[in-house]
Enzyme design. Sequence first.
Site, PDB file in Angstrom:
ATOM      1  N   LYS A 181      42.000  20.473 -17.998  1.00 38.17           N
ATOM      2  CA  LYS A 181      43.469  20.525 -17.912  1.00 38.17           C
ATOM      3  C   LYS A 181      43.791  20.777 -16.443  1.00 38.17           C
ATOM      4  O   LYS A 181      43.821  21.914 -15.972  1.00 38.17           O
ATOM      5  CB  LYS A 181      44.015  21.658 -18.797  1.00 38.17           C
ATOM      6  CG  LYS A 181      45.424  21.486 -19.302  1.00 38.17           C
ATOM      7  CD  LYS A 181      46.545  21.584 -18.326  1.00 38.17           C
ATOM      8  CE  LYS A 181      46.804  22.835 -17.575  1.00 38.17           C
ATOM      9  NZ  LYS A 181      47.769  22.579 -16.448  1.00 38.17           N
ATOM     10  N   GLU A 184      49.330  20.511 -13.281  1.00 37.18           N
ATOM     11  CA  GLU A 184      50.351  19.475 -13.510  1.00 37.18           C
ATOM     12  C   GLU A 184      50.976  19.012 -12.190  1.00 37.18           C
ATOM     13  O   GLU A 184      51.641  17.982 -12.151  1.00 37.18           O
ATOM     14  CB  GLU A 184      51.419  19.976 -14.494  1.00 37.18           C
ATOM     15  CG  GLU A 184      52.258  21.163 -14.020  1.00 37.18           C
ATOM     16  CD  GLU A 184      51.582  22.517 -14.220  1.00 37.18           C
ATOM     17  OE1 GLU A 184      50.335  22.571 -14.281  1.00 37.18           O
ATOM     18  OE2 GLU A 184      52.306  23.526 -14.296  1.00 37.18           O
ATOM     19  N   SER A 234      46.297  31.691 -10.168  1.00 35.89           N
ATOM     20  CA  SER A 234      46.843  32.955  -9.672  1.00 35.89           C
ATOM     21  C   SER A 234      46.383  34.122 -10.556  1.00 35.89           C
ATOM     22  O   SER A 234      46.000  33.934 -11.718  1.00 35.89           O
ATOM     23  CB  SER A 234      48.372  32.875  -9.641  1.00 35.89           C
ATOM     24  OG  SER A 234      48.843  32.525 -10.921  1.00 35.89           O
ATOM     25  N   CYS A 289      42.566  30.007  -1.459  1.00 39.89           N
ATOM     26  CA  CYS A 289      42.298  31.367  -1.944  1.00 39.89           C
ATOM     27  C   CYS A 289      41.398  32.116  -0.977  1.00 39.89           C
ATOM     28  O   CYS A 289      41.243  33.318  -1.093  1.00 39.89           O
ATOM     29  CB  CYS A 289      41.663  31.325  -3.320  1.00 39.89           C
ATOM     30  SG  CYS A 289      40.005  30.652  -3.274  1.00 39.89           S
ATOM     31  N   GLU A 388      50.086  38.128  -2.345  1.00 45.12           N
ATOM     32  CA  GLU A 388      49.577  36.828  -1.921  1.00 45.12           C
ATOM     33  C   GLU A 388      50.764  35.924  -1.567  1.00 45.12           C
ATOM     34  O   GLU A 388      51.616  35.660  -2.408  1.00 45.12           O
ATOM     35  CB  GLU A 388      48.750  36.181  -3.038  1.00 45.12           C
ATOM     36  CG  GLU A 388      48.139  34.863  -2.599  1.00 45.12           C
ATOM     37  CD  GLU A 388      47.305  34.184  -3.686  1.00 45.12           C
ATOM     38  OE1 GLU A 388      47.765  34.109  -4.843  1.00 45.12           O
ATOM     39  OE2 GLU A 388      46.190  33.729  -3.377  1.00 45.12           O
TER      40      GLU A 388
HETATM   41  P1  NAD Z   1      48.718  28.871 -11.241  1.00 42.39           P
HETATM   42  O1  NAD Z   1      48.136  30.142 -11.745  1.00 42.39           O
HETATM   43  O2  NAD Z   1      50.185  28.747 -11.170  1.00 42.39           O
HETATM   44  O3  NAD Z   1      48.200  27.631 -12.123  1.00 42.39           O
HETATM   45  C1  NAD Z   1      46.838  27.448 -12.411  1.00 42.39           C
HETATM   46  C2  NAD Z   1      46.696  26.735 -13.739  1.00 42.39           C
HETATM   47  O4  NAD Z   1      47.248  27.552 -14.771  1.00 42.39           O
HETATM   48  C3  NAD Z   1      47.441  25.399 -13.797  1.00 42.39           C
HETATM   49  O5  NAD Z   1      46.637  24.447 -14.464  1.00 42.39           O
HETATM   50  C4  NAD Z   1      48.693  25.723 -14.577  1.00 42.39           C
HETATM   51  O6  NAD Z   1      49.163  24.632 -15.351  1.00 42.39           O
HETATM   52  C5  NAD Z   1      48.240  26.841 -15.499  1.00 42.39           C
HETATM   53  N1  NAD Z   1      49.323  27.783 -15.804  1.00 42.39           N
HETATM   54  C6  NAD Z   1      50.368  28.109 -15.014  1.00 42.39           C
HETATM   55  N2  NAD Z   1      51.156  29.016 -15.620  1.00 42.39           N
HETATM   56  C7  NAD Z   1      50.613  29.258 -16.825  1.00 42.39           C
HETATM   57  C8  NAD Z   1      50.966  30.100 -17.912  1.00 42.39           C
HETATM   58  N3  NAD Z   1      52.038  30.886 -17.873  1.00 42.39           N
HETATM   59  N4  NAD Z   1      50.170  30.105 -18.992  1.00 42.39           N
HETATM   60  C9  NAD Z   1      49.064  29.342 -19.038  1.00 42.39           C
HETATM   61  N5  NAD Z   1      48.692  28.520 -18.047  1.00 42.39           N
HETATM   62  C10 NAD Z   1      49.443  28.481 -16.936  1.00 42.39           C
HETATM   63  O7  NAD Z   1      48.046  28.621  -9.789  1.00 42.39           O
HETATM   64  P2  NAD Z   1      48.445  27.521  -8.713  1.00 42.39           P
HETATM   65  O8  NAD Z   1      49.747  27.886  -8.108  1.00 42.39           O
HETATM   66  O9  NAD Z   1      48.258  26.170  -9.276  1.00 42.39           O
HETATM   67  O10 NAD Z   1      47.267  27.738  -7.640  1.00 42.39           O
HETATM   68  C11 NAD Z   1      47.315  28.692  -6.610  1.00 42.39           C
HETATM   69  C12 NAD Z   1      46.633  29.977  -7.030  1.00 42.39           C
HETATM   70  O11 NAD Z   1      45.271  29.731  -7.340  1.00 42.39           O
HETATM   71  C13 NAD Z   1      46.607  31.009  -5.906  1.00 42.39           C
HETATM   72  O12 NAD Z   1      46.889  32.266  -6.455  1.00 42.39           O
HETATM   73  C14 NAD Z   1      45.180  30.946  -5.385  1.00 42.39           C
HETATM   74  O13 NAD Z   1      44.728  32.118  -4.764  1.00 42.39           O
HETATM   75  C15 NAD Z   1      44.454  30.677  -6.660  1.00 42.39           C
HETATM   76  N6  NAD Z   1      43.122  30.128  -6.410  1.00 42.39           N
HETATM   77  C16 NAD Z   1      42.044  30.953  -6.573  1.00 42.39           C
HETATM   78  C17 NAD Z   1      40.776  30.499  -6.299  1.00 42.39           C
HETATM   79  C18 NAD Z   1      39.584  31.403  -6.452  1.00 42.39           C
HETATM   80  O14 NAD Z   1      38.456  30.930  -6.424  1.00 42.39           O
HETATM   81  N7  NAD Z   1      39.767  32.704  -6.637  1.00 42.39           N
HETATM   82  C19 NAD Z   1      40.585  29.170  -5.864  1.00 42.39           C
HETATM   83  C20 NAD Z   1      41.703  28.343  -5.735  1.00 42.39           C
HETATM   84  C21 NAD Z   1      42.984  28.840  -6.009  1.00 42.39           C
END
Ligand code: NAD
Length: 503
Positions: A181, A184, A234, A289, A388
């Site tokens: 998944k 989006e 996140s 990240c 962050e």
């Molecule tokens: P996000 O958490 O908004 O989304 C990540 C995934 O979760 C997406 O596929 C999204 O559709 C899904 N999602 C979003 N809200 C949701 C909900 N309420 N319920 C269930 N699923 C949900 O993250 P983002 O904005 O796409 O990416 C940036 C974040 O990712 C930053 O916080 C970054 O630090 C983190 N990140 C961490 C690493 C690591 O290895 N620690 C690596 C890359 C990115």
Amino acid sequence: MSSVADAAIPVVPVLQSGKWHKHSSNAGGDVYNPSTGQVIARVPFCNTDETAGVVAAAAEALPAWGETPAVERARVMFRFRDLVAENFEELAALVTREHGKTLPESRAEVQRGMEMIEYACSVPTMLMGDTLSNIASSVDAETVRHPVGVCVGITPYNFPFMVPLWMFPVAIACGNTFVLKPSEKVPLSSVRLGELLTEAGLPPGVFNIVHGDRHCVEVLLTHPQVAAISFVGSTAIAKYIYETGTKNGKRVQAAGGAKNHLIIMPDADLDQSVKALSASAYGCAGQRCMAGSVAVAVGKVADPLVEGLCDHAGGFRVGPTDGNESVDMGPLIRREHLERVAGYLDIAATDGARVALDGRRDFDGDGFLLGPSVLDQVETGMRVAQEEIFGPVLSVIRVDDLESALEVGRNCPYGNGASIFTSSGYAARQFKHHFNAGMIGINVGVPAPMAWFPFTGWNQSFFGDLHIQGTESVHFYTRQKMTLTRWFASAEESHHDPVWKTK
Ligand code: NAD
């Protein structure tokens, strides 16, 4: 949320049992080109039945794939790796188009992703178990690794190509089937990966793609046929995924957000440090990240450091990246995100920090552009030091000594990466041993491990036991079976000589 049938814009397809489906009547979202601000595709948000259908396809493909010899599974990975190499430039351009990072950054992302496939190619060796003969009298013991079942990957927007590859090559090579998944916001790179996997000869149903938002994720988290979930995103969502997934009996690895510190000692090479800090903080427009987010300047280095950062980053060429190689930094993912990041400059000023370099400018065009910013005189308790930001903003905290720099780390809820810049082996050793983070850099701005090493986030940056990448990923995607064997001799067999008896 809009319907995906709204306009004559391409709809991103779902991959199920080796076939591409367009769910054009669904609710969905827009995919943008952040360089231009234009909508380039629409992504469906799959409903409960559609999401469950994709899981069922993965479950159906599981028995045959799980029994396919590991060397044959590895051969598919070899072919997949070669196809990625053949299409390298096209893939990098696609990442730039849907994400906005510069072409060199996209090439680096494709390279890192390809290395995960290369790692998965050695899966027959990685699956080998342990044996011990005569663990008890005439009893032999052995362990073997079995696939866990249907695995799910839920990925963020900031590495559209690499982060999915952190997950499914190893999972599939280990004999599991997979449902991805993707974010989006950036689903197009995943679709291309699905096409290349099919071309590599992967049987239908082994790798599937479903699109959606939180509802689709909820179906995946609770579906009885899902065995394991890998998540990157996140912290708030990572924690929710970990808690909900484990409550529903799944094994979960969930990597979250970060706040990474860069410590600059008075004996550091200032020019090298300024370049490394700028690359760390502003690479991919700060949307990593492992991006450096807080510079901790120790002692007299602070004034020349802030001046050097403002001069260097102030000279960055910021602009649209799609088809344009002459920029140092590209756009952010969305306008709302840009506004959120820019809002932190006001928050910092209100909290008493000094905006030493302000990235807010009038840029040409409709891209989501924001220049690099430097915040000076930041204190540990301020929001910009704790939260962050995920954009091109570097905060500078001034401290007197290394112990105070270590204290800054102890006061941070995250624990992904941290780096020190110094010419002192002792300071480097103290930092490596005592800093409160899972990935450490010494004179390296972004200490992100490559495929062969685990991505070892700590604290609120990771939820679970087994990390992504390296041997831990093989352990995550397999379960062990231990067998004890004893054979009883027949009357004729019992007179055999022991193995070491010489004639
Ligand atoms: P996000 O958490 O908004 O989304 C990540 C995934 O979760 C997406 O596929 C999204 O559709 C899904 N999602 C979003 N809200 C949701 C909900 N309420 N319920 C269930 N699923 C949900 O993250 P983002 O904005 O796409 O990416 C940036 C974040 O990712 C930053 O916080 C970054 O630090 C983190 N990140 C961490 C690493 C690591 O290895 N620690 C690596 C890359 C990115």
